[in-house]
Scaffold this motif. Sequence first.
Motif, PDB file in Angstrom:
ATOM      1  N   UNK A 152       0.880  -1.228  -0.078  1.00  0.00           N
ATOM      2  CA  UNK A 152       0.052  -0.081   0.277  1.00  0.00           C
ATOM      3  C   UNK A 152       0.895   1.275  -0.078  1.00  0.00           C
ATOM      4  N   UNK A 153       0.324   2.358  -0.609  1.00  0.00           N
ATOM      5  CA  UNK A 153       0.879   3.593  -0.468  1.00  0.00           C
ATOM      6  C   UNK A 153       0.458   4.624   0.463  1.00  0.00           C
ATOM      7  N   UNK A 154       0.995   5.469   0.924  1.00  0.00           N
ATOM      8  CA  UNK A 154       0.305   6.612   1.755  1.00  0.00           C
ATOM      9  C   UNK A 154      -0.405   7.488   1.039  1.00  0.00           C
TER      10      UNK A 154
ATOM     11  N   UNK B 265       4.031  16.978   4.736  1.00  0.00           N
ATOM     12  CA  UNK B 265       2.772  16.469   4.110  1.00  0.00           C
ATOM     13  C   UNK B 265       2.887  16.501   2.442  1.00  0.00           C
ATOM     14  N   UNK B 266       3.698  17.313   1.968  1.00  0.00           N
ATOM     15  CA  UNK B 266       3.932  17.673   0.600  1.00  0.00           C
ATOM     16  C   UNK B 266       4.700  16.383   0.075  1.00  0.00           C
ATOM     17  N   UNK B 267       5.812  16.049   0.858  1.00  0.00           N
ATOM     18  CA  UNK B 267       6.895  15.191   0.420  1.00  0.00           C
ATOM     19  C   UNK B 267       6.826  13.623   0.574  1.00  0.00           C
ATOM     20  N   UNK B 268       5.810  13.284   1.345  1.00  0.00           N
ATOM     21  CA  UNK B 268       5.546  11.919   1.801  1.00  0.00           C
ATOM     22  C   UNK B 268       4.387  11.289   1.325  1.00  0.00           C
ATOM     23  N   UNK B 269       3.772  11.627   0.342  1.00  0.00           N
ATOM     24  CA  UNK B 269       2.601  11.093  -0.266  1.00  0.00           C
ATOM     25  C   UNK B 269       3.143  10.179  -1.347  1.00  0.00           C
ATOM     26  N   UNK B 270       2.305   8.962  -1.398  1.00  0.00           N
ATOM     27  CA  UNK B 270       2.775   7.867  -2.224  1.00  0.00           C
ATOM     28  C   UNK B 270       3.910   7.026  -1.604  1.00  0.00           C
ATOM     29  N   UNK B 271       4.219   6.968  -0.713  1.00  0.00           N
ATOM     30  CA  UNK B 271       5.184   6.250  -0.159  1.00  0.00           C
ATOM     31  C   UNK B 271       5.002   4.955   0.230  1.00  0.00           C
ATOM     32  N   UNK B 272       5.724   3.948   0.120  1.00  0.00           N
ATOM     33  CA  UNK B 272       5.466   2.475   0.379  1.00  0.00           C
ATOM     34  C   UNK B 272       6.488   2.270   1.706  1.00  0.00           C
ATOM     35  N   UNK B 273       5.664   1.179   2.324  1.00  0.00           N
ATOM     36  CA  UNK B 273       6.474   0.596   3.758  1.00  0.00           C
ATOM     37  C   UNK B 273       7.900   0.207   3.263  1.00  0.00           C
ATOM     38  N   UNK B 274       8.787   0.727   3.872  1.00  0.00           N
ATOM     39  CA  UNK B 274      10.338   0.356   3.691  1.00  0.00           C
ATOM     40  C   UNK B 274      10.697   1.251   2.746  1.00  0.00           C
ATOM     41  N   UNK B 275      10.106   2.154   1.830  1.00  0.00           N
ATOM     42  CA  UNK B 275      10.727   3.077   1.225  1.00  0.00           C
ATOM     43  C   UNK B 275      11.642   4.337   1.989  1.00  0.00           C
ATOM     44  N   UNK B 276      12.478   4.772   1.353  1.00  0.00           N
ATOM     45  CA  UNK B 276      13.304   5.510   1.874  1.00  0.00           C
ATOM     46  C   UNK B 276      13.251   7.225   0.775  1.00  0.00           C
TER      47      UNK B 276
ATOM     48  N   UNK C 136      16.928  19.841   5.558  1.00  0.00           N
ATOM     49  CA  UNK C 136      17.003  18.450   5.022  1.00  0.00           C
ATOM     50  C   UNK C 136      16.613  17.408   5.713  1.00  0.00           C
ATOM     51  N   UNK C 137      15.788  16.601   5.368  1.00  0.00           N
ATOM     52  CA  UNK C 137      15.269  15.368   6.122  1.00  0.00           C
ATOM     53  C   UNK C 137      15.505  14.013   5.343  1.00  0.00           C
ATOM     54  N   UNK C 138      15.818  13.020   5.915  1.00  0.00           N
ATOM     55  CA  UNK C 138      16.009  11.630   5.235  1.00  0.00           C
ATOM     56  C   UNK C 138      15.001  10.844   6.216  1.00  0.00           C
ATOM     57  N   UNK C 139      14.160  10.142   5.413  1.00  0.00           N
ATOM     58  CA  UNK C 139      13.042   9.270   6.113  1.00  0.00           C
ATOM     59  C   UNK C 139      13.333   7.810   5.563  1.00  0.00           C
ATOM     60  N   UNK C 140      12.751   6.918   6.631  1.00  0.00           N
ATOM     61  CA  UNK C 140      12.286   5.450   6.176  1.00  0.00           C
ATOM     62  C   UNK C 140      11.160   5.388   6.838  1.00  0.00           C
ATOM     63  N   UNK C 141       9.998   5.030   5.852  1.00  0.00           N
ATOM     64  CA  UNK C 141       8.654   4.752   6.364  1.00  0.00           C
ATOM     65  C   UNK C 141       8.482   3.202   6.875  1.00  0.00           C
ATOM     66  N   UNK C 142       8.227   3.159   8.080  1.00  0.00           N
ATOM     67  CA  UNK C 142       8.215   1.790   8.763  1.00  0.00           C
ATOM     68  C   UNK C 142       7.000   1.087   8.690  1.00  0.00           C
ATOM     69  N   UNK C 143       5.964   2.101   8.692  1.00  0.00           N
ATOM     70  CA  UNK C 143       4.615   1.465   8.790  1.00  0.00           C
ATOM     71  C   UNK C 143       3.583   2.409   8.415  1.00  0.00           C
ATOM     72  N   UNK C 144       2.707   2.114   7.365  1.00  0.00           N
ATOM     73  CA  UNK C 144       1.534   3.118   7.153  1.00  0.00           C
ATOM     74  C   UNK C 144       0.157   2.352   7.101  1.00  0.00           C
ATOM     75  N   UNK C 145      -0.749   2.899   7.832  1.00  0.00           N
ATOM     76  CA  UNK C 145      -1.983   2.366   7.713  1.00  0.00           C
ATOM     77  C   UNK C 145      -3.081   3.208   6.927  1.00  0.00           C
TER      78      UNK C 145
END
Length: 236
Positions: A117-119, A166-177, A203-212
């Motif tokens: 799923x994507x955010x 909110x602008x940059x993390x849309x459409x992100x998969x679990x485990x994606x960076x 500057x932000x570096x992300x890893x999506x651990x879980x999305x509901x």
Amino acid sequence: RARRHLRAMQLYVYMSLIRLALLAAAVAPTAASSDHAVKMQQIIGTARIAAGNGDTTLALASLDKLQAQLDAWRAAIAEAAAAAAAVPAAEAAVPEPPAEETAFSMNVTYVPDKCRRKSVEGSVMRVHYVGKVVATNKAFASSFHTGSQPFRFVLGSDEAPVAGWNEGLVGMCEGERRRLMVPHRLAYGAQGTKGVPPYADLQYDFELVEVSSPKLPPKKKKKTRKGGAEDKGELR
């Protein structure tokens, strides 16, 4: 004889007080303090010699002179303090926005093989992140500073620390960076925050651990009559 003993005690007390004053001058020396201290040391030397020779008159006269010098020193300190208080404090410089700002950008640095799923707006996100100030490359915030617990927030809501999330993390998969470059207008703006100066690009570096999936509002139930037919209202 008793009077001579009393004078000697007075001399001892005075000299003890003067030693304390000289010690204070040594701890916080100034040009004026050093000048007064030197003069008082000279007077003390004269008084000490006179007292040792039994010349009470000279010793007491030296103490009177010492007292006058001490009063002059006190007056000089008070005058300097009053002059310092009269000087207006310098106004803090008001920060101004930079001539150029970092453009907002989103860069995907890793994509997992499977994406169930994507955010989307309203998704409950749990992310690990590290935030840095672009100008200094210094980290100011990180989920790893909170016992390595992912940060939880609802995408598209005020729970996001800055609007850029909110602008940059849309459409992100679990485990994606992802890496986001966030201009100050989408970050902390003119106010700044702890570790972030005003008008700082981040500057932000992300890893999506879980999305509901976002929680949808419950569907409204249709009203029915006792006979089971829908209540569409009476026709007249």
